[in-house]
Design an enzyme around this catalytic site. Structure first.
Site, PDB file in Angstrom:
ATOM      1  N   ASP A  36      44.850-113.402 -62.799  1.00 10.83           N
ATOM      2  CA  ASP A  36      45.576-112.492 -61.903  1.00 10.83           C
ATOM      3  C   ASP A  36      46.702-113.206 -61.165  1.00 10.83           C
ATOM      4  OD1 ASP A  36      43.891-110.602 -62.740  1.00 10.83           O
ATOM      5  OD2 ASP A  36      42.889-110.261 -60.805  1.00 10.83           O
ATOM      6  N   SER A  85      43.038 -74.280 -73.562  1.00  8.58           N
ATOM      7  CA  SER A  85      41.695 -74.722 -73.196  1.00  8.58           C
ATOM      8  C   SER A  85      40.825 -74.684 -74.462  1.00  8.58           C
ATOM      9  CB  SER A  85      41.124 -73.839 -72.103  1.00  8.58           C
ATOM     10  OG  SER A  85      41.272 -72.509 -72.465  1.00  8.58           O
ATOM     11  N   LEU A  86      39.582 -75.067 -74.314  1.00  8.79           N
ATOM     12  CA  LEU A  86      38.675 -75.087 -75.462  1.00  8.79           C
ATOM     13  C   LEU A  86      37.552 -74.094 -75.231  1.00  8.79           C
ATOM     14  CD1 LEU A  86      38.267 -78.950 -75.847  1.00  8.79           C
ATOM     15  CD2 LEU A  86      39.339 -77.447 -77.500  1.00  8.79           C
ATOM     16  N   GLU A 120      35.148 -86.383 -80.628  1.00  7.15           N
ATOM     17  CA  GLU A 120      35.617 -87.212 -79.495  1.00  7.15           C
ATOM     18  C   GLU A 120      34.788 -86.899 -78.270  1.00  7.15           C
ATOM     19  OE1 GLU A 120      39.574 -85.795 -78.947  1.00  7.15           O
ATOM     20  OE2 GLU A 120      40.290 -86.726 -80.779  1.00  7.15           O
ATOM     21  N   LYS A 122      34.278 -85.594 -74.529  1.00  9.12           N
ATOM     22  CA  LYS A 122      35.044 -84.674 -73.686  1.00  9.12           C
ATOM     23  C   LYS A 122      35.159 -85.308 -72.306  1.00  9.12           C
ATOM     24  CE  LYS A 122      35.722 -79.884 -72.439  1.00  9.12           C
ATOM     25  NZ  LYS A 122      36.104 -80.098 -71.043  1.00  9.12           N
ATOM     26  N   ARG A 143      48.468 -79.812 -66.384  1.00 13.37           N
ATOM     27  CA  ARG A 143      48.291 -78.645 -67.246  1.00 13.37           C
ATOM     28  C   ARG A 143      48.736 -77.366 -66.539  1.00 13.37           C
ATOM     29  NH1 ARG A 143      43.815 -75.122 -68.168  1.00 13.37           N
ATOM     30  NH2 ARG A 143      43.926 -74.283 -70.256  1.00 13.37           N
ATOM     31  N   CYS A 416      33.466 -52.596 -46.750  1.00 13.74           N
ATOM     32  CA  CYS A 416      34.025 -51.298 -46.342  1.00 13.74           C
ATOM     33  C   CYS A 416      32.952 -50.249 -46.068  1.00 13.74           C
ATOM     34  CB  CYS A 416      35.012 -50.792 -47.382  1.00 13.74           C
ATOM     35  SG  CYS A 416      34.219 -50.275 -48.905  1.00 13.74           S
ATOM     36  N   CYS A 443      31.251 -51.468 -55.740  1.00 16.33           N
ATOM     37  CA  CYS A 443      31.843 -50.702 -54.661  1.00 16.33           C
ATOM     38  C   CYS A 443      33.012 -49.979 -55.311  1.00 16.33           C
ATOM     39  CB  CYS A 443      32.347 -51.633 -53.557  1.00 16.33           C
ATOM     40  SG  CYS A 443      33.450 -50.772 -52.422  1.00 16.33           S
ATOM     41  N   CYS A 449      38.885 -50.528 -50.105  1.00 11.23           N
ATOM     42  CA  CYS A 449      38.010 -51.625 -49.658  1.00 11.23           C
ATOM     43  C   CYS A 449      38.860 -52.886 -49.453  1.00 11.23           C
ATOM     44  CB  CYS A 449      36.938 -51.860 -50.711  1.00 11.23           C
ATOM     45  SG  CYS A 449      35.932 -53.312 -50.396  1.00 11.23           S
TER      46      CYS A 449
HETATM   47  S1  IVH Z   1      41.747 -81.166 -76.925  1.00 10.87           S
HETATM   48  C1  IVH Z   1      43.934 -77.442 -78.041  1.00 10.87           C
HETATM   49  N1  IVH Z   1      40.191 -83.244 -76.572  1.00 10.87           N
HETATM   50  O1  IVH Z   1      39.160 -80.164 -72.062  1.00 10.87           O
HETATM   51  C2  IVH Z   1      42.865 -78.216 -77.410  1.00 10.87           C
HETATM   52  N2  IVH Z   1      40.547 -81.786 -74.735  1.00 10.87           N
HETATM   53  O2  IVH Z   1      38.812 -77.122 -72.203  1.00 10.87           O
HETATM   54  C3  IVH Z   1      43.365 -79.140 -76.382  1.00 10.87           C
HETATM   55  N3  IVH Z   1      39.416 -82.443 -72.685  1.00 10.87           N
HETATM   56  O3  IVH Z   1      42.075 -79.135 -70.547  1.00 10.87           O
HETATM   57  C4  IVH Z   1      42.363 -79.981 -75.782  1.00 10.87           C
HETATM   58  N4  IVH Z   1      38.488 -84.263 -73.482  1.00 10.87           N
HETATM   59  O4  IVH Z   1      41.706 -81.599 -70.493  1.00 10.87           O
HETATM   60  C5  IVH Z   1      40.733 -82.152 -76.009  1.00 10.87           C
HETATM   61  N5  IVH Z   1      38.859 -85.118 -76.394  1.00 10.87           N
HETATM   62  C6  IVH Z   1      39.405 -84.044 -75.832  1.00 10.87           C
HETATM   63  C7  IVH Z   1      39.186 -83.702 -74.484  1.00 10.87           C
HETATM   64  C8  IVH Z   1      39.771 -82.546 -73.974  1.00 10.87           C
HETATM   65  C9  IVH Z   1      38.640 -83.504 -72.407  1.00 10.87           C
HETATM   66  C10 IVH Z   1      39.754 -81.371 -71.720  1.00 10.87           C
HETATM   67  C11 IVH Z   1      41.232 -81.078 -71.671  1.00 10.87           C
HETATM   68  C12 IVH Z   1      41.374 -79.597 -71.651  1.00 10.87           C
HETATM   69  C13 IVH Z   1      39.970 -79.122 -71.602  1.00 10.87           C
HETATM   70  C14 IVH Z   1      39.845 -77.945 -72.546  1.00 10.87           C
END
Ligand code: IVH
Length: 705
Positions: A36, A85-86, A120, A122, A143, A416, A443, A449
């Site tokens: 370092d 998203s997934l 991969e 998550k 995002r 309400c 409701c 309301c």
């Molecule tokens: S692929 C089209 N790969 O999960 C698909 N997402 O629910 C694009 N995430 O907002 C996402 N690990 O931030 C992908 N190995 C991975 C991931 C991953 C985490 C998150 C990502 C996304 C969310 C989707």
């Protein structure tokens, strides 16, 4: 001076290369190769040389990672390719079904062959997109809502594992991935926080989110953020890899950090085996993960599978089981949702579970309360799965207090006072129609309301709807409580003088808010329809309706019962035609089923709703052309006639770069026909099939986003 400059330039360049190499080894390879102290010495030498020769400072110098002047706010960034998203899977069965779906959709090409998947971890962090132009990192964004994110470039520059320059010939390369804080860094960070008398962070994800959203990047620079790449966004000027795995290899070659646990596996057994192995290794990984992600490996197959709404069909997240804890129910409240749905919520003695402190958990509905017999004072097991709302799973019967009473949702709306109604559904039994009572109470007071009014206004103003910046919770609460706003139409009547009187508002912010309200009048028909908050009408449905009718008056006056009948007729006719092998009729309002039509019918039957629409429209709404960049991804275009300012080839290239497909002929699946000069039979086809047609100008504005 002139004789010295080249030597300084050479030394600066050499120092940068050397320091960057050390950063890469330390932060990406996890193989530090220098002490370092020595690193600091080289770094200080570079700082000194750059101070003497400020003209030689470049954006990719390691000295540029210390943060810049604080910002007032983050600028918006429209993603060239939306950040999706997934879909989530929670069981082996879900994965078997996912693989089956993929196989059946790819059957024509792949036959009975097993599909190759990339597996991969998550990451439990925050999605970001990094944009490199001619090899230089120029912009990084969160995002956001998937279409528009925030420009956090300065903050991302402080992340040591993100290269500021890459050795790539791409004119444009977007790298997608996750920002997070590794466990050991998180512990050290919290120790530092505590030592400095600051509050420790709840979990690595929160700490990473807070750091990324710092307006003062000099503070971000002090946070130990890491980055892991998991895919590509928009690209230009490179030939794309054939598989996801090759794309990841390419990123490794460009020195991006990627998950060490990525693998290519085959078929559903490969997926489940990968899940089990990563599950076992989870606790030993350097960062938090909440599941694994599977992606169909071949890009051609990914393209064939396409997208559904905001998620790809070719990928899925397989979540790890939720985490559970026990705590005590201090009370039960009922919440009123935007549509009037009543949700009982348990107020809990705060408990740490799945990485955060939980003090509320949903009880879903009366039926669930009865089934589990949850009572105030009970000790309960609660479960938290990822970012899903925590729920009460069961009670611990042995710990029940004497004298407790069964809980019943009160008969009246807590806000309400309207008598609640139970949801019903029509079911056919033995040819007769019965009304089944469902478990949700409503409701039905609608905008009368205050709870529903607040949420209707918030929904109306949200970014994906009318996008009125600054119309947040606190303002809406006051506007509704003071009766200044009874319907969304009232927003357009607000004056600076009225707003100025609200709490935490001054002349400046009131003026700004009125400007923002005014600006929201320029919108698209689909945004407006979505903003109305009709039950079951989300963004995608709103787009289908907007494209089909193209005019709010037509939508208001539509005979929805007739539409439903016409849909049924086409469906039956197509079954007949299919048997005969005859060409099929185009489907009417694709993706819009009977539930949606029922709620459109119910909404437009109410005179007050039409009045509100009329009031808003006459406040001066201007509908812009429908299409925005975010919706290009899975759309099919057909080009016809000659285009003036852009060649057909170039238009095709740009559309494809945005994820759209360009087809040679018009079918019911075509989303847009671009009509140029002297257009021929394709234009007639589009008219016949009711496919929307757009001009060259509209195409260009879409390409520009
Ligand atoms: S692929 C089209 N790969 O999960 C698909 N997402 O629910 C694009 N995430 O907002 C996402 N690990 O931030 C992908 N190995 C991975 C991931 C991953 C985490 C998150 C990502 C996304 C969310 C989707």
């Amino acid at each position: 001076m002139t004789s010295k400059a080249p030597t300084a330039a050479a030394e600066i360049a050499a120092l940068r290369t050397e320091l960057n190499e050390h950063l890469y080894r330390y932060h990406v390879l996890d193989q530090p190769s220098i002490l370092d102290a020595l690193y600091d010495e080289l770094y200080q030498r570079l700082v000194a040389l750059e101070a003497l020769h400020p003209k030689l400072i470049s954006a990719d110098s390691p000295t540029q990672r210390v943060g810049a002047k604080p910002l007032d706010a983050f600028a918006e960034v429209t993603h060239r390719v939306p950040m999706l998203s997934l879909s989530n899977a929670f069981s082996d069965d879900d994965i078997v079904a996912f693989d089956k779906r993929c196989r059946s959709q790819l059957a024509a090409e792949a036959g009975d062959n097993e599909i190759e998947y990339a597996g991969e971890p998550k990451f439990d962090g925050l999605a970001i997109s990094l944009c490199y132009v001619d090899g230089v990192f120029v912009q990084g964004a969160t995002r956001g809502d998937g279409t528009v994110g925030e420009d956090v470039t300065q903050n991302l520059k402080t992340v040591r594992s993100i290269p500021l320059k890459i050795d790539s010939s791409a004119a444009l390369l977007e790298v997608r991935g996750e920002v997070l804080i590794e466990r050991r860094d998180f512990e050290a960070l919290n120790e530092r926080q505590t030592n400095q008398g600051e509050k420790p962070f709840v979990n690595p994800r929160n700490a990473a989110a807070g750091s990324l959203r710092q307006l003062d990047s000099r503070l971000t620079a002090l946070r130990p953020l890491s980055f892991f790449a998991y895919g590509l966004g928009a690209t230009d000027g490179i030939s794309l890899p054939h598989t996801h795995n090759e794309a990841m290899d390419m990123l490794v070659g460009l020195r991006f950090p990627v998950a060490a646990q990525r693998e290519v596996v085959v078929g559903v057994t490969g997926l489940l085996d990968y899940y089990a192995r990563i599950g076992k290794a989870r606790a030993t990984l350097p960062y938090d993960i909440d599941g694994v992600v599977y992606k169909v490996n071949r890009i051609a197959q990914q393209q064939q599978l396409g997208f559904v709404s905001r998620a790809p069909r070719f990928a899925i997240a397989h979540k790890f089981p939720a985490e559970e804890a026990t705590t005590v129910v201090l009370g039960i409240d009922v919440q009123v949702g935007r549509t009037g749905a009543i949700t009982p919520v348990a107020r809990l003695k705060p408990v740490f579970v799945g990485g955060t402190t939980v003090s509320n958990a949903t009880l879903h509905n009366q039926q669930e309360i009865d089934r589990k017999d949850v009572r105030i004072g009970d000790t309960v097991v609660i479960r938290r799965a990822g970012d899903v709302i925590p729920e009460v799973v069961a009670i611990v019967a042995s710990k029940r207090q004497p004298g407790s009473e069964q809980y019943r949702i009160p008969p009246n709306c807590p806000v309400c006072g309207t008598l609640l109604e139970r949801e019903t559904r029509e079911v056919k039994r033995g040819g007769e129609v019965f009304l089944d009572q469902l478990s949700t109470y409503y409701c039905t007071a609608g905008l009368v309301c205050a709870a529903q009014r607040k949420q209707a206004i918030l929904h109306f103003a949200q970014r994906r709807a009318m996008s009125i910046d600054g119309m947040g919770d606190a303002i809406v609460d006051q506007l509704v409580e003071s009766n200044l706003v009874k319907t969304p139409a009232d927003l357009y009547k607000l004056t600076i003088a009225q707003l100025e009187l609200l709490e935490r508002m001054g002349l400046k912010s009131a003026t700004k808010l009125v400007e923002n309200i005014d600006r929201s009048k320029s919108t698209t028909l689909s945004r407006f329809i979505f903003a109305l908050g009709i039950h079951h009408v989300g963004e995608e449905v709103a787009k289908v309706i907007a494209r089909h009718y193209g005019d709010i008056r037509k939508i208001e006056s539509q005979d929805w019962v007739a539409v439903s009948a016409e849909k049924d007729r086409i469906k039956k006719e197509n079954i007949r035609r299919k048997k005969l092998g005859d060409p099929l009729l185009p489907e009417l309002l694709h993706g819009i089923g009977s539930e949606i039509i029922k709620s459109l019918c119910a909404f437009f039957r109410i005179e007050q709703n039409k009045q509100v629409i009329d009031e808003i429209v006459s406040a001066g709404l201007v509908f812009q052309p429908e299409v925005v960049l975010a919706s290009m991804r899975d759309k099919t275009f057909v080009l016809t006639g000659s285009l003036e300012s852009i060649s057909r080839e170039e238009a095709k290239r740009q559309l494809e770069a945005l994820g759209a497909k360009v087809a040679g002929s018009v079918s019911s699946k075509t989303n847009f026909v671009v009509v140029g000069e002297n257009a021929g039979s394709k234009k007639t086809d589009a008219e016949r099939l009711g496919v929307p047609m757009i001009s060259e100008t509209e195409l260009l504005s879409m390409l520009r986003g």
